[in-house]
Design an enzyme around this catalytic site. Structure first.
Site, PDB file in Angstrom:
ATOM      1  N   ASN A 133      -0.341  40.701 -66.285  1.00  0.00           N
ATOM      2  CA  ASN A 133      -0.822  40.290 -67.606  1.00  0.00           C
ATOM      3  C   ASN A 133      -2.320  40.028 -67.594  1.00  0.00           C
ATOM      4  OD1 ASN A 133       1.792  40.359 -68.620  1.00  0.00           O
ATOM      5  ND2 ASN A 133       2.202  38.265 -67.990  1.00  0.00           N
ATOM      6  N   ILE A 134      -2.828  39.471 -66.516  1.00  0.00           N
ATOM      7  CA  ILE A 134      -4.249  39.163 -66.389  1.00  0.00           C
ATOM      8  C   ILE A 134      -4.922  40.291 -65.614  1.00  0.00           C
ATOM      9  CG2 ILE A 134      -5.941  37.518 -65.541  1.00  0.00           C
ATOM     10  CD1 ILE A 134      -4.201  36.381 -67.742  1.00  0.00           C
ATOM     11  N   CYS A 168     -10.258  30.390 -74.448  1.00  0.00           N
ATOM     12  CA  CYS A 168      -9.424  31.456 -75.017  1.00  0.00           C
ATOM     13  C   CYS A 168      -8.883  30.891 -76.322  1.00  0.00           C
ATOM     14  CB  CYS A 168      -8.330  31.884 -74.042  1.00  0.00           C
ATOM     15  SG  CYS A 168      -7.346  30.549 -73.331  1.00  0.00           S
TER      16      CYS A 168
END
Length: 219
Positions: free
Chosen positions: A128-129, A153
């Site tokens: 995901n990152i 974020c």
């Protein structure tokens, strides 16, 4: 006001001894963004800054903001940054919906009772990152010419937590301390995939990065 002593209360600008009688109208409110904290000297983290927090951010005298969402920066935030001489670096990381530790624990409890498991529930991706995006953000973050800098974020939990976790690896923190800090902000939304990413993140080519931080080698 010391930033590391912030406990969630609203702060005010102190009045001088010669100031007139103190009233709520005369005081400027300082409202930190959601999940605000000091990471280290010249480095801060938070959730998305709303206009109500702009006065507080002005007090930090920021030079830079590292924005980790793919969506365009709102016009009001762009104007705030421009009027205060703040350079916004955007590293867009998509927001992914994955299983939290609490969701997995609840699923296991229910599944154990009814004796029915689904492997699809546990197929949580560990990508995901994006590694390269984090490395690019680190280059900006580790450059003291960009300090003071705010990392944020949307909620200040996952994407921000992963970037801060990678900084901690460079500072030689042990994994248990890195995970403790991550979980303190993510709480019940802590993700196994985020912690797995931080664990596997390779800092071998970052060993010569500046380490003029006060929180190095914490275990």
């Amino acid at each position: 006001m010391t930033l590391d002593s912030y406990n969630g209360d609203v702060h005010t600008v102190p009045q001088s001894e010669n100031s007139p009688i103190d009233t709520d109208k005369d005081r400027e409110l300082f409202v930190p963004p959601l999940n605000f904290a000091m990471v280290d000297n010249g480095i801060f983290r938070s959730g998305f800054p709303e206009p109500v927090s702009f006065s507080f951010l002005q007090s930090l005298r920021l030079r830079s903001i590292i924005y980790l969402c793919p969506e365009p920066y709102p016009e009001v935030n762009v104007e705030f940054a421009k009027s205060n001489g703040i350079h916004v670096f955007q590293f867009g990381i998509e927001r992914c919906k994955v299983r939290s530790i609490v969701e997995i624990d609840l699923y296991l409890r229910i599944s154990t009772k009814i004796r029915c498991f689904s492997l699809f529930f546990f197929q949580e991706p560990f990508v995901n990152i994006p590694d390269q995006v984090i490395r690019e953000a680190l280059q900006v973050l580790l450059d003291t010419e960009n300090h003071p800098v705010l990392i944020h974020c949307k909620s200040g939990k996952h994407r921000t937590g992963c970037l801060v976790g990678c900084v901690r690896k460079i500072q030689r923190w042990c994994l248990s301390s890195i995970f403790d800090e991550y979980q303190r902000f993510a709480a019940s939304k802590a993700r196994i995939s985020d912690q797995r990413f931080m664990e596997l993140f390779d800092i071998s080519n970052l060993r010569h990065s500046p380490l003029s931080f006060s929180c190095s080698k914490r275990c």
